[in-house]
Design a protein around this motif. Structure first.
Motif, PDB file in Angstrom:
ATOM      1  N   GLY A  21       7.107   4.321  -2.718  1.00  0.00           N
ATOM      2  CA  GLY A  21       8.316   3.669  -2.230  1.00  0.00           C
ATOM      3  C   GLY A  21       9.557   3.900  -3.059  1.00  0.00           C
ATOM      4  O   GLY A  21      10.588   3.259  -2.834  1.00  0.00           O
ATOM      5  N   TYR A  22       9.501   4.818  -4.020  1.00  0.00           N
ATOM      6  CA  TYR A  22      10.644   5.065  -4.890  1.00  0.00           C
ATOM      7  C   TYR A  22      11.353   6.355  -4.495  1.00  0.00           C
ATOM      8  O   TYR A  22      10.947   7.443  -4.887  1.00  0.00           O
ATOM      9  CB  TYR A  22      10.191   5.152  -6.350  1.00  0.00           C
ATOM     10  CG  TYR A  22       9.714   3.833  -6.914  1.00  0.00           C
ATOM     11  CD1 TYR A  22      10.617   2.900  -7.393  1.00  0.00           C
ATOM     12  CD2 TYR A  22       8.351   3.517  -6.942  1.00  0.00           C
ATOM     13  CE1 TYR A  22      10.182   1.684  -7.897  1.00  0.00           C
ATOM     14  CE2 TYR A  22       7.912   2.301  -7.444  1.00  0.00           C
ATOM     15  CZ  TYR A  22       8.830   1.393  -7.926  1.00  0.00           C
ATOM     16  OH  TYR A  22       8.399   0.180  -8.417  1.00  0.00           O
ATOM     17  N   ASP A  23      12.435   6.207  -3.694  1.00  0.00           N
ATOM     18  CA  ASP A  23      13.272   7.358  -3.380  1.00  0.00           C
ATOM     19  C   ASP A  23      14.377   7.453  -4.424  1.00  0.00           C
ATOM     20  O   ASP A  23      14.419   6.670  -5.389  1.00  0.00           O
ATOM     21  CB  ASP A  23      13.845   7.249  -1.973  1.00  0.00           C
ATOM     22  CG  ASP A  23      14.627   5.956  -1.760  1.00  0.00           C
ATOM     23  OD1 ASP A  23      14.956   5.264  -2.756  1.00  0.00           O
ATOM     24  OD2 ASP A  23      14.915   5.622  -0.603  1.00  0.00           O
ATOM     25  N   LEU A  24      15.282   8.407  -4.228  1.00  0.00           N
ATOM     26  CA  LEU A  24      16.345   8.631  -5.213  1.00  0.00           C
ATOM     27  C   LEU A  24      17.189   7.379  -5.405  1.00  0.00           C
ATOM     28  O   LEU A  24      17.478   6.980  -6.550  1.00  0.00           O
ATOM     29  CB  LEU A  24      17.222   9.807  -4.770  1.00  0.00           C
ATOM     30  CG  LEU A  24      18.403  10.147  -5.693  1.00  0.00           C
ATOM     31  CD1 LEU A  24      17.910  10.596  -7.048  1.00  0.00           C
ATOM     32  CD2 LEU A  24      19.268  11.244  -5.050  1.00  0.00           C
ATOM     33  N   HIS A  58       5.643  -0.922   0.491  1.00  0.00           N
ATOM     34  CA  HIS A  58       5.068  -0.020  -0.495  1.00  0.00           C
ATOM     35  C   HIS A  58       4.852  -0.749  -1.823  1.00  0.00           C
ATOM     36  O   HIS A  58       5.386  -1.855  -2.020  1.00  0.00           O
ATOM     37  CB  HIS A  58       5.988   1.180  -0.697  1.00  0.00           C
ATOM     38  CG  HIS A  58       6.271   1.933   0.565  1.00  0.00           C
ATOM     39  ND1 HIS A  58       7.412   2.671   0.763  1.00  0.00           N
ATOM     40  CD2 HIS A  58       5.557   2.054   1.710  1.00  0.00           C
ATOM     41  CE1 HIS A  58       7.396   3.219   1.965  1.00  0.00           C
ATOM     42  NE2 HIS A  58       6.274   2.855   2.555  1.00  0.00           N
ATOM     43  N   PRO A  59       4.117  -0.146  -2.773  1.00  0.00           N
ATOM     44  CA  PRO A  59       3.904  -0.793  -4.071  1.00  0.00           C
ATOM     45  C   PRO A  59       5.189  -1.172  -4.798  1.00  0.00           C
ATOM     46  O   PRO A  59       5.164  -2.040  -5.666  1.00  0.00           O
ATOM     47  CB  PRO A  59       3.106   0.257  -4.851  1.00  0.00           C
ATOM     48  CG  PRO A  59       2.330   0.970  -3.793  1.00  0.00           C
ATOM     49  CD  PRO A  59       3.269   1.063  -2.618  1.00  0.00           C
ATOM     50  N   LYS A  60       6.303  -0.539  -4.469  1.00  0.00           N
ATOM     51  CA  LYS A  60       7.591  -0.928  -5.052  1.00  0.00           C
ATOM     52  C   LYS A  60       7.854  -2.413  -4.837  1.00  0.00           C
ATOM     53  O   LYS A  60       8.419  -3.093  -5.709  1.00  0.00           O
ATOM     54  CB  LYS A  60       8.720  -0.104  -4.436  1.00  0.00           C
ATOM     55  CG  LYS A  60      10.118  -0.480  -4.897  1.00  0.00           C
ATOM     56  CD  LYS A  60      11.163   0.361  -4.193  1.00  0.00           C
ATOM     57  CE  LYS A  60      12.566  -0.032  -4.637  1.00  0.00           C
ATOM     58  NZ  LYS A  60      12.921  -1.397  -4.217  1.00  0.00           N
ATOM     59  N   LEU A  61       7.468  -2.945  -3.674  1.00  0.00           N
ATOM     60  CA  LEU A  61       7.657  -4.355  -3.384  1.00  0.00           C
ATOM     61  C   LEU A  61       6.926  -5.218  -4.403  1.00  0.00           C
ATOM     62  O   LEU A  61       7.496  -6.181  -4.943  1.00  0.00           O
ATOM     63  CB  LEU A  61       7.161  -4.655  -1.969  1.00  0.00           C
ATOM     64  CG  LEU A  61       7.107  -6.124  -1.549  1.00  0.00           C
ATOM     65  CD1 LEU A  61       8.504  -6.736  -1.541  1.00  0.00           C
ATOM     66  CD2 LEU A  61       6.446  -6.267  -0.175  1.00  0.00           C
ATOM     67  N   ALA A  83       0.854  -1.187   0.000  1.00  0.00           N
ATOM     68  CA  ALA A  83       0.000   0.000   0.000  1.00  0.00           C
ATOM     69  C   ALA A  83       0.887   1.233   0.000  1.00  0.00           C
ATOM     70  O   ALA A  83       2.041   1.182   0.429  1.00  0.00           O
ATOM     71  CB  ALA A  83      -0.925   0.013   1.217  1.00  0.00           C
ATOM     72  N   VAL A  84       0.352   2.349  -0.480  1.00  0.00           N
ATOM     73  CA  VAL A  84       1.129   3.583  -0.538  1.00  0.00           C
ATOM     74  C   VAL A  84       1.348   4.125   0.870  1.00  0.00           C
ATOM     75  O   VAL A  84       0.640   3.771   1.821  1.00  0.00           O
ATOM     76  CB  VAL A  84       0.429   4.652  -1.408  1.00  0.00           C
ATOM     77  CG1 VAL A  84       0.258   4.166  -2.835  1.00  0.00           C
ATOM     78  CG2 VAL A  84      -0.922   5.039  -0.811  1.00  0.00           C
ATOM     79  N   ILE A  85       2.343   4.989   0.994  1.00  0.00           N
ATOM     80  CA  ILE A  85       2.666   5.602   2.284  1.00  0.00           C
ATOM     81  C   ILE A  85       1.447   6.336   2.846  1.00  0.00           C
ATOM     82  O   ILE A  85       0.772   7.066   2.131  1.00  0.00           O
ATOM     83  CB  ILE A  85       3.835   6.586   2.124  1.00  0.00           C
ATOM     84  CG1 ILE A  85       5.129   5.830   1.820  1.00  0.00           C
ATOM     85  CG2 ILE A  85       4.027   7.432   3.380  1.00  0.00           C
ATOM     86  CD1 ILE A  85       6.304   6.735   1.532  1.00  0.00           C
ATOM     87  N   HIS A 145       9.899  -3.533   1.259  1.00  0.00           N
ATOM     88  CA  HIS A 145      10.350  -2.984  -0.024  1.00  0.00           C
ATOM     89  C   HIS A 145      11.838  -2.647   0.013  1.00  0.00           C
ATOM     90  O   HIS A 145      12.453  -2.446  -1.037  1.00  0.00           O
ATOM     91  CB  HIS A 145       9.550  -1.721  -0.367  1.00  0.00           C
ATOM     92  CG  HIS A 145       9.464  -0.739   0.757  1.00  0.00           C
ATOM     93  ND1 HIS A 145       8.442  -0.769   1.677  1.00  0.00           N
ATOM     94  CD2 HIS A 145      10.290   0.270   1.129  1.00  0.00           C
ATOM     95  CE1 HIS A 145       8.642   0.185   2.569  1.00  0.00           C
ATOM     96  NE2 HIS A 145       9.755   0.825   2.263  1.00  0.00           N
ATOM     97  N   ASP A 146      12.428  -2.572   1.210  1.00  0.00           N
ATOM     98  CA  ASP A 146      13.855  -2.281   1.345  1.00  0.00           C
ATOM     99  C   ASP A 146      14.718  -3.533   1.365  1.00  0.00           C
ATOM    100  O   ASP A 146      15.951  -3.433   1.404  1.00  0.00           O
ATOM    101  CB  ASP A 146      14.116  -1.482   2.628  1.00  0.00           C
ATOM    102  CG  ASP A 146      13.699  -0.024   2.508  1.00  0.00           C
ATOM    103  OD1 ASP A 146      13.701   0.496   1.373  1.00  0.00           O
ATOM    104  OD2 ASP A 146      13.354   0.592   3.526  1.00  0.00           O
ATOM    105  N   LEU A 147      14.098  -4.710   1.369  1.00  0.00           N
ATOM    106  CA  LEU A 147      14.882  -5.945   1.422  1.00  0.00           C
ATOM    107  C   LEU A 147      15.647  -6.162   0.121  1.00  0.00           C
ATOM    108  O   LEU A 147      15.157  -5.864  -0.967  1.00  0.00           O
ATOM    109  CB  LEU A 147      13.970  -7.140   1.679  1.00  0.00           C
ATOM    110  CG  LEU A 147      13.247  -7.196   3.031  1.00  0.00           C
ATOM    111  CD1 LEU A 147      12.398  -8.452   3.119  1.00  0.00           C
ATOM    112  CD2 LEU A 147      14.241  -7.153   4.174  1.00  0.00           C
ATOM    113  N   HIS A 148      16.847  -6.713   0.255  1.00  0.00           N
ATOM    114  CA  HIS A 148      17.662  -7.023  -0.923  1.00  0.00           C
ATOM    115  C   HIS A 148      17.018  -8.188  -1.686  1.00  0.00           C
ATOM    116  O   HIS A 148      16.447  -9.102  -1.074  1.00  0.00           O
ATOM    117  CB  HIS A 148      19.077  -7.402  -0.478  1.00  0.00           C
ATOM    118  CG  HIS A 148      20.067  -7.458  -1.584  1.00  0.00           C
ATOM    119  ND1 HIS A 148      20.179  -8.546  -2.447  1.00  0.00           N
ATOM    120  CD2 HIS A 148      20.988  -6.547  -2.010  1.00  0.00           C
ATOM    121  CE1 HIS A 148      21.134  -8.315  -3.332  1.00  0.00           C
ATOM    122  NE2 HIS A 148      21.640  -7.118  -3.097  1.00  0.00           N
TER     123      HIS A 148
END
Length: 304
Positions: free
Chosen positions: A279-282, A165-168, A47-49, A134-137
């Motif tokens: 979930g998409y940062d720089l 986040h949806p990035k996952l 889900a989104v932030i 979403h931050d997992l390698h």
């Protein structure tokens, strides 16, 4: 939020983090995830932030623990980007070991056999929750599938719930993640969906002192404008605070649509904040497109 602002509008508490606003969509997602957990699956809840997925996950864990049919485990590590399989296995050891002293072997073979034995002793399905997944390698995500298989081979049952986040979801659908992506049940939590106005009425009632009505502090037109422009509980709570603070400066009570219009950010729906909410940062965009940071910054400014 300043106490004088709260006193002026009759607020007992700021209109943020007011509790759990449950809709039928919340209940359906919870039922679906629980069913998948009982099946021993790898599950992704995205889900989104600011949509309320953390609260939903917390309530889901509490419900499972109260029912007692499933043992709930959770990694408490703060730095999610550095979480590896041994750290997640350690969480299982801490939550499944009946003794006060937890012994985890440094030898991988011994550690895996001990883990299988813990699951055999547990005699219940286990659900391991991983927040900010979403931050997992990618290597860690792939290893989770093998962990579920290891437990099953030892006679136990493990489900892993990845919350992120949806990035996952998008990462799991990438071709190089096919090994795990095709074996993951993905649930997309839509948050409020079309219930923004209902949420505004609910959060105001939950925040105002007894005897103070929502119409006393916010006009119907202002509430309708907020509901039309905002999507998540986090956005609504933050903008209500801004509206109260701006209204207090000019002595406006109730707050009219003009005040709300003034505090709404003109950049709310621009590319960068939309990507961030997903979930998409720089750093993740640089990795996603194999680009240089300067190029991504130019993209976000519309200069590329």
């Amino acid at each position: 939020m300043l106490t004088e602002v709260m006193r002026f509008y009759g607020l007992a508490r700021p209109p943020v983090d007011a509790g759990f606003f449950e809709t039928e969509h919340h209940a359906q997602v919870s039922r679906d995830v629980r069913a998948a957990i009982m099946g021993g699956r790898l599950i992704a809840l995205t889900a989104v932030i600011g949509s309320g997925k953390t609260i939903l996950s917390r309530r889901l864990r509490a419900d499972l623990e109260r029912e007692g049919r499933v043992i709930v485990s959770r990694s408490l590590s703060i730095d999610k980007a550095k979480i590896s399989l041994p750290l997640l296995e350690a969480a299982l050891f801490y939550d499944l070991t009946p003794e006060k002293t937890v012994k985890i072997s440094s030898q991988s073979e011994r550690r895996e056999r001990d883990l299988q034995e813990l699951f055999r002793r547990a005699k219940k399905p286990v659900a391991l929750f991983v927040d900010d997944a979403h931050d997992l390698h990618p290597k860690t995500l792939t290893a989770l599938k093998r962990l579920i298989e290891l437990v099953a081979e030892g006679g136990g049952q493990l489900s892993i719930v990845l919350v992120g986040h949806p990035k996952l979801k998008n990462d799991l659908r990438r071709p190089k993640m096919e090994e795990i992506g095709d074996r993951t049940t993905v649930f997309e939590f839509g948050g409020l969906r079309d219930r923004q106005r209902d949420y505004i009425d609910w959060v105001l009632k939950a925040s105002l002192k007894e005897g103070v009505a929502p119409d006393d502090v916010l006009t119907d037109e202002a509430a309708t404008l907020l509901a039309a422009k905002l999507k998540t509980p986090l956005q609504i709570g933050q903008h209500l605070v801004r509206a109260f603070e701006a209204g207090f400066e000019i002595g406006a009570k109730p707050i009219a649509a003009g005040v709300v219009e003034a505090v709404l950010s003109s950049k709310l729906d621009e590319l960068e904040p939309q990507l961030t909410r997903n979930g998409y940062d720089l750093r993740s965009l640089v990795e996603q497109f194999d680009a240089k940071p300067a190029e991504i910054r130019r993209l976000l400014r519309g200069d590329l």
